[in-house]
Design a protein around this motif. Sequence first.
Motif, PDB file in Angstrom:
ATOM      1  N   ALA A  60      26.750  -7.711  55.094  1.00 19.73           N
ATOM      2  CA  ALA A  60      25.681  -8.716  55.137  1.00 19.73           C
ATOM      3  C   ALA A  60      24.877  -8.677  53.839  1.00 19.73           C
ATOM      4  CB  ALA A  60      24.774  -8.481  56.340  1.00 19.73           C
ATOM      5  N   ALA A  61      24.603  -7.476  53.350  1.00 25.12           N
ATOM      6  CA  ALA A  61      23.856  -7.342  52.093  1.00 25.12           C
ATOM      7  C   ALA A  61      24.631  -7.973  50.940  1.00 25.12           C
ATOM      8  CB  ALA A  61      23.569  -5.873  51.807  1.00 25.12           C
ATOM      9  N   LYS A  62      25.934  -7.752  50.895  1.00 22.73           N
ATOM     10  CA  LYS A  62      26.764  -8.343  49.837  1.00 22.73           C
ATOM     11  C   LYS A  62      26.762  -9.870  49.941  1.00 22.73           C
ATOM     12  CE  LYS A  62      29.930  -4.477  49.089  1.00 22.73           C
ATOM     13  NZ  LYS A  62      29.312  -4.052  47.859  1.00 22.73           N
ATOM     14  N   PHE A  63      26.817 -10.350  51.155  1.00 18.10           N
ATOM     15  CA  PHE A  63      26.805 -11.791  51.390  1.00 18.10           C
ATOM     16  C   PHE A  63      25.480 -12.396  50.927  1.00 18.10           C
ATOM     17  CE2 PHE A  63      28.027 -15.547  53.720  1.00 18.10           C
ATOM     18  CZ  PHE A  63      29.397 -15.415  53.864  1.00 18.10           C
ATOM     19  N   LEU A  64      24.379 -11.762  51.317  1.00 21.16           N
ATOM     20  CA  LEU A  64      23.059 -12.242  50.898  1.00 21.16           C
ATOM     21  C   LEU A  64      22.913 -12.171  49.376  1.00 21.16           C
ATOM     22  CD1 LEU A  64      20.839 -10.677  53.696  1.00 21.16           C
ATOM     23  CD2 LEU A  64      21.089 -13.124  53.214  1.00 21.16           C
ATOM     24  N   ALA A  65      23.428 -11.108  48.785  1.00 21.97           N
ATOM     25  CA  ALA A  65      23.368 -10.967  47.323  1.00 21.97           C
ATOM     26  C   ALA A  65      24.130 -12.105  46.657  1.00 21.97           C
ATOM     27  CB  ALA A  65      23.927  -9.617  46.897  1.00 21.97           C
ATOM     28  N   ARG A  66      25.283 -12.434  47.198  1.00 18.46           N
ATOM     29  CA  ARG A  66      26.078 -13.537  46.634  1.00 18.46           C
ATOM     30  C   ARG A  66      25.291 -14.841  46.682  1.00 18.46           C
ATOM     31  NH1 ARG A  66      29.353 -17.637  48.490  1.00 18.46           N
ATOM     32  NH2 ARG A  66      31.029 -18.237  47.090  1.00 18.46           N
ATOM     33  N   GLU A  67      24.611 -15.074  47.776  1.00 19.68           N
ATOM     34  CA  GLU A  67      23.813 -16.297  47.900  1.00 19.68           C
ATOM     35  C   GLU A  67      22.648 -16.298  46.912  1.00 19.68           C
ATOM     36  OE1 GLU A  67      24.459 -19.155  49.593  1.00 19.68           O
ATOM     37  OE2 GLU A  67      26.373 -18.128  49.825  1.00 19.68           O
ATOM     38  N   LYS A  68      22.030 -15.154  46.713  1.00 21.42           N
ATOM     39  CA  LYS A  68      20.949 -15.051  45.717  1.00 21.42           C
ATOM     40  C   LYS A  68      21.491 -15.397  44.329  1.00 21.42           C
ATOM     41  CE  LYS A  68      17.620 -13.201  48.341  1.00 21.42           C
ATOM     42  NZ  LYS A  68      16.426 -13.952  48.665  1.00 21.42           N
ATOM     43  N   ILE A  69      22.686 -14.924  44.035  1.00 23.82           N
ATOM     44  CA  ILE A  69      23.302 -15.210  42.734  1.00 23.82           C
ATOM     45  C   ILE A  69      23.558 -16.709  42.586  1.00 23.82           C
ATOM     46  CG2 ILE A  69      25.399 -14.902  41.351  1.00 23.82           C
ATOM     47  CD1 ILE A  69      25.473 -11.995  42.461  1.00 23.82           C
ATOM     48  N   LEU A  70      24.075 -17.334  43.625  1.00 27.36           N
ATOM     49  CA  LEU A  70      24.355 -18.774  43.549  1.00 27.36           C
ATOM     50  C   LEU A  70      23.086 -19.589  43.304  1.00 27.36           C
ATOM     51  CD1 LEU A  70      27.023 -19.175  46.387  1.00 27.36           C
ATOM     52  CD2 LEU A  70      27.393 -19.270  43.914  1.00 27.36           C
ATOM     53  N   VAL A  71      22.010 -19.215  43.971  1.00 22.43           N
ATOM     54  CA  VAL A  71      20.742 -19.923  43.757  1.00 22.43           C
ATOM     55  C   VAL A  71      20.223 -19.623  42.349  1.00 22.43           C
ATOM     56  CG1 VAL A  71      18.341 -20.160  44.514  1.00 22.43           C
ATOM     57  CG2 VAL A  71      20.175 -19.986  46.213  1.00 22.43           C
ATOM     58  N   GLY A  72      20.320 -18.371  41.939  1.00 27.73           N
ATOM     59  CA  GLY A  72      19.907 -18.007  40.585  1.00 27.73           C
ATOM     60  C   GLY A  72      20.680 -18.775  39.528  1.00 27.73           C
ATOM     61  N   ASP A  73      21.964 -18.988  39.781  1.00 30.24           N
ATOM     62  CA  ASP A  73      22.794 -19.745  38.832  1.00 30.24           C
ATOM     63  C   ASP A  73      22.272 -21.167  38.651  1.00 30.24           C
ATOM     64  OD1 ASP A  73      24.417 -17.547  38.458  1.00 30.24           O
ATOM     65  OD2 ASP A  73      26.110 -18.355  39.604  1.00 30.24           O
ATOM     66  N   LYS A  84      12.778 -17.608  36.950  1.00 31.01           N
ATOM     67  CA  LYS A  84      13.096 -17.794  38.370  1.00 31.01           C
ATOM     68  C   LYS A  84      14.508 -17.272  38.667  1.00 31.01           C
ATOM     69  CE  LYS A  84      11.733 -19.467  42.322  1.00 31.01           C
ATOM     70  NZ  LYS A  84      10.689 -18.805  43.075  1.00 31.01           N
ATOM     71  N   ALA A  85      15.444 -17.532  37.764  1.00 36.23           N
ATOM     72  CA  ALA A  85      16.805 -17.017  37.941  1.00 36.23           C
ATOM     73  C   ALA A  85      16.784 -15.493  38.008  1.00 36.23           C
ATOM     74  CB  ALA A  85      17.703 -17.485  36.800  1.00 36.23           C
ATOM     75  N   LEU A  86      15.996 -14.880  37.139  1.00 32.23           N
ATOM     76  CA  LEU A  86      15.898 -13.415  37.136  1.00 32.23           C
ATOM     77  C   LEU A  86      15.387 -12.883  38.475  1.00 32.23           C
ATOM     78  CD1 LEU A  86      14.591 -12.868  33.519  1.00 32.23           C
ATOM     79  CD2 LEU A  86      16.688 -11.888  34.477  1.00 32.23           C
ATOM     80  N   GLU A  87      14.444 -13.588  39.094  1.00 28.80           N
ATOM     81  CA  GLU A  87      13.955 -13.164  40.415  1.00 28.80           C
ATOM     82  C   GLU A  87      15.107 -13.094  41.417  1.00 28.80           C
ATOM     83  OE1 GLU A  87      10.744 -15.557  42.000  1.00 28.80           O
ATOM     84  OE2 GLU A  87       9.748 -15.608  40.036  1.00 28.80           O
ATOM     85  N   PHE A  88      15.945 -14.120  41.417  1.00 24.68           N
ATOM     86  CA  PHE A  88      17.062 -14.153  42.367  1.00 24.68           C
ATOM     87  C   PHE A  88      18.109 -13.091  42.036  1.00 24.68           C
ATOM     88  CE2 PHE A  88      15.183 -18.196  43.438  1.00 24.68           C
ATOM     89  CZ  PHE A  88      15.372 -18.246  44.812  1.00 24.68           C
ATOM     90  N   TYR A  89      18.418 -12.922  40.757  1.00 26.75           N
ATOM     91  CA  TYR A  89      19.413 -11.918  40.378  1.00 26.75           C
ATOM     92  C   TYR A  89      18.918 -10.506  40.703  1.00 26.75           C
ATOM     93  CZ  TYR A  89      21.539 -15.780  37.764  1.00 26.75           C
ATOM     94  OH  TYR A  89      22.109 -16.972  37.398  1.00 26.75           O
ATOM     95  N   ARG A  90      17.647 -10.260  40.464  1.00 26.36           N
ATOM     96  CA  ARG A  90      17.093  -8.930  40.782  1.00 26.36           C
ATOM     97  C   ARG A  90      17.059  -8.698  42.289  1.00 26.36           C
ATOM     98  NH1 ARG A  90      13.037  -9.768  35.911  1.00 26.36           N
ATOM     99  NH2 ARG A  90      14.250  -8.696  34.313  1.00 26.36           N
TER     100      ARG A  90
END
Length: 193
Positions: A60-73, A84-90
């Motif tokens: 679940a954590a990996k899945f959520l991380a992937r979604e954070k990356i997509l939004v950051g992108d 703002k991208a950095l917030e999502f990537y971090r």
Amino acid sequence: MSDYSWIESVRKAQPVPQPTASRKQMIESALETNKRLEPTYVAFIDRLKEYNDRTHDPRAAKFLAREKILVGDQYMDLLSRYDKALEFYRAAVELDPTNQDANQRIAIAESRRFVSMTAFANVHAGMKEDDVRKLVGLPREDWIKQVVQNGRVYSVWIYPKSDGGASAIYFDNSVVYHTNWNAAAPPAAAQSR
């Protein structure tokens, strides 16, 4: 997972903007897709967060991380909103500390956050917008100013500098006619005047 399958199918079905599409058209296309996804996406992410908080399942954590990356992108590549991208990537790294994609994107966003003097120095009169974009990237959409006079489009692209000041590139009908590394002084210098 049927919700996520639908989310992915909508993402994949998003029309790919033409290479000649304006930034506005690209943003509008992404917004349209995001609006279509929003109700299902928000409910899905909320359930996934709840599951992750309750179980601490690394999947679940990996899945959520992937979604954070997509939004950051989207913030980085489409809007040039590097902070703002950095917030999502971090946030992705917090969820999945070994996530190489998130760590790489943090490095990329940090490098694009401020205009480099070296890249800026390579911009010269006569260059087209696409050439400038390749050298120094696009500024935030609200840092591009345009005015039309006598059938000509004059625009200025403003880039933040690491010292808090800003640089500017001036265009006449999409062709550079002037650059100014010190277009705006850093806040401390501006206050001391």
